[in-house]
Design a protein around this motif. Structure first.
Motif, mmCIF file in Angstrom:
data_model
loop_
_atom_site.group_PDB
_atom_site.id
_atom_site.type_symbol
_atom_site.label_atom_id
_atom_site.label_comp_id
_atom_site.label_asym_id
_atom_site.label_seq_id
_atom_site.Cartn_x
_atom_site.Cartn_y
_atom_site.Cartn_z
ATOM 1 N N GLY A 39 0.496 -11.938 34.259
ATOM 2 C CA GLY A 39 -0.199 -12.048 33.235
ATOM 3 C C GLY A 39 0.697 -12.545 32.047
ATOM 4 O O GLY A 39 0.520 -13.416 31.086
ATOM 5 N N LEU A 40 2.021 -11.988 32.290
ATOM 6 C CA LEU A 40 2.924 -12.443 31.346
ATOM 7 C C LEU A 40 3.200 -13.879 31.467
ATOM 8 O O LEU A 40 3.560 -14.574 30.435
ATOM 9 C CB LEU A 40 4.373 -11.404 31.380
ATOM 10 N N LEU A 41 3.219 -14.374 32.842
ATOM 11 C CA LEU A 41 3.871 -15.814 32.803
ATOM 12 C C LEU A 41 2.670 -16.590 32.508
ATOM 13 O O LEU A 41 2.934 -17.799 32.141
ATOM 14 C CB LEU A 41 4.168 -16.064 34.408
ATOM 15 N N ARG A 42 1.364 -16.290 32.125
ATOM 16 C CA ARG A 42 0.384 -17.047 32.041
ATOM 17 C C ARG A 42 0.422 -17.270 30.319
ATOM 18 O O ARG A 42 -0.473 -18.007 29.712
ATOM 19 C CB ARG A 42 -1.000 -16.694 32.300
ATOM 20 N N ARG A 43 0.939 -16.607 29.810
ATOM 21 C CA ARG A 43 1.054 -16.510 28.275
ATOM 22 C C ARG A 43 1.746 -17.726 27.273
ATOM 23 O O ARG A 43 2.753 -18.290 28.178
ATOM 24 C CB ARG A 43 1.865 -15.253 27.584
ATOM 25 N N SER A 44 1.220 -18.302 26.372
ATOM 26 C CA SER A 44 1.819 -19.332 25.893
ATOM 27 C C SER A 44 3.246 -19.067 25.158
ATOM 28 O O SER A 44 3.848 -19.907 24.945
ATOM 29 C CB SER A 44 0.629 -19.933 24.660
ATOM 30 N N ASP A 45 3.544 -17.627 24.816
ATOM 31 C CA ASP A 45 4.593 -17.508 24.269
ATOM 32 C C ASP A 45 5.645 -16.802 25.021
ATOM 33 O O ASP A 45 6.412 -15.978 24.572
ATOM 34 C CB ASP A 45 4.320 -16.563 22.821
ATOM 35 N N ALA A 46 5.521 -17.165 26.320
ATOM 36 C CA ALA A 46 6.355 -16.621 27.160
ATOM 37 C C ALA A 46 7.945 -16.608 26.998
ATOM 38 O O ALA A 46 8.635 -15.832 27.166
ATOM 39 C CB ALA A 46 6.268 -17.075 28.697
ATOM 40 N N ALA A 47 8.276 -17.851 26.523
ATOM 41 C CA ALA A 47 9.712 -17.956 25.977
ATOM 42 C C ALA A 47 10.217 -17.159 24.769
ATOM 43 O O ALA A 47 11.204 -16.475 25.026
ATOM 44 C CB ALA A 47 9.980 -19.512 25.680
ATOM 45 N N GLU A 48 9.414 -17.032 23.894
ATOM 46 C CA GLU A 48 9.553 -16.172 22.819
ATOM 47 C C GLU A 48 9.616 -14.642 23.222
ATOM 48 O O GLU A 48 10.382 -13.960 22.806
ATOM 49 C CB GLU A 48 8.611 -16.246 21.724
ATOM 50 N N LEU A 49 8.788 -14.276 24.197
ATOM 51 C CA LEU A 49 8.712 -13.010 24.910
ATOM 52 C C LEU A 49 9.834 -12.655 25.539
ATOM 53 O O LEU A 49 10.553 -11.642 25.404
ATOM 54 C CB LEU A 49 7.228 -12.821 25.685
ATOM 55 N N ALA A 50 10.416 -13.733 26.329
ATOM 56 C CA ALA A 50 11.605 -13.405 27.014
ATOM 57 C C ALA A 50 12.756 -13.280 25.849
ATOM 58 O O ALA A 50 13.792 -12.479 26.378
ATOM 59 C CB ALA A 50 11.788 -14.736 27.983
ATOM 60 N N ALA A 51 12.959 -14.097 24.979
ATOM 61 C CA ALA A 51 14.228 -14.111 24.089
ATOM 62 C C ALA A 51 14.078 -12.696 23.461
ATOM 63 O O ALA A 51 15.116 -12.093 23.094
ATOM 64 C CB ALA A 51 13.875 -15.135 23.019
ATOM 65 N N GLU A 52 12.670 -12.177 22.929
ATOM 66 C CA GLU A 52 12.957 -10.941 22.566
ATOM 67 C C GLU A 52 13.033 -10.019 23.317
ATOM 68 O O GLU A 52 13.825 -8.831 23.054
ATOM 69 C CB GLU A 52 11.256 -10.835 22.014
ATOM 70 N N ALA A 53 12.785 -9.719 24.688
ATOM 71 C CA ALA A 53 13.126 -8.913 25.437
ATOM 72 C C ALA A 53 14.777 -8.854 25.770
ATOM 73 O O ALA A 53 15.394 -7.959 25.948
ATOM 74 C CB ALA A 53 12.569 -9.199 26.946
ATOM 75 N N GLU A 54 15.327 -10.230 25.889
ATOM 76 C CA GLU A 54 16.566 -10.347 26.022
ATOM 77 C C GLU A 54 17.454 -9.550 25.062
ATOM 78 O O GLU A 54 18.401 -8.950 24.848
ATOM 79 C CB GLU A 54 17.116 -12.024 26.164
ATOM 80 N N HIS A 55 16.843 -9.809 23.696
ATOM 81 C CA HIS A 55 17.559 -9.380 22.388
ATOM 82 C C HIS A 55 17.399 -7.602 22.494
ATOM 83 O O HIS A 55 18.329 -6.859 21.881
ATOM 84 C CB HIS A 55 16.690 -9.787 21.009
#
Length: 92
Positions: A39-55
């Motif tokens: 479900g997370l990989l299908r999101r259009s904002d996956a890059a932003e989500l990954a950056a937020e998770a990294e932060h």
């Protein structure tokens, strides 16, 4: 598996049931986690989500290191250093 067989088999039966239950729980947890990842990989904002998770993980790591890495200096030690520094600057 019957309950009439005695105490040892009752314990064996319980152990088998516990192991089977734990295995079922593990399989269902892995299946649920894979569904969440899909479900997370299908999101259009996956890059932003990954950056937020990294932060978020970086901030949590910093908090953990600050908490456990080195204890802060003692309050009286800081005051003593401040007094020594002040006396040194007054003498100069």
């Amino acid at each position: 598996m019957t309950r009439e067989a005695g105490r040892d088999e009752g314990l064996d039966e319980r152990m088998v049931l516990l192991v089977a239950g734990a295995a079922d729980l593990a399989v269902s947890a892995v299946g649920s986690a894979l569904g969440t990842v899909r479900g997370l990989l299908r999101r259009s904002d996956a890059a932003e989500l990954a950056a937020e998770a990294e932060h978020e993980l970086t901030a949590r790591g910093r908090l953990v290191l600050d908490r456990y890495a080195a204890p802060p200096p003692a309050h009286l030690e800081l005051l003593a250093r401040h007094v020594v520094a002040r006396r040194a600057s007054d003498d100069a």
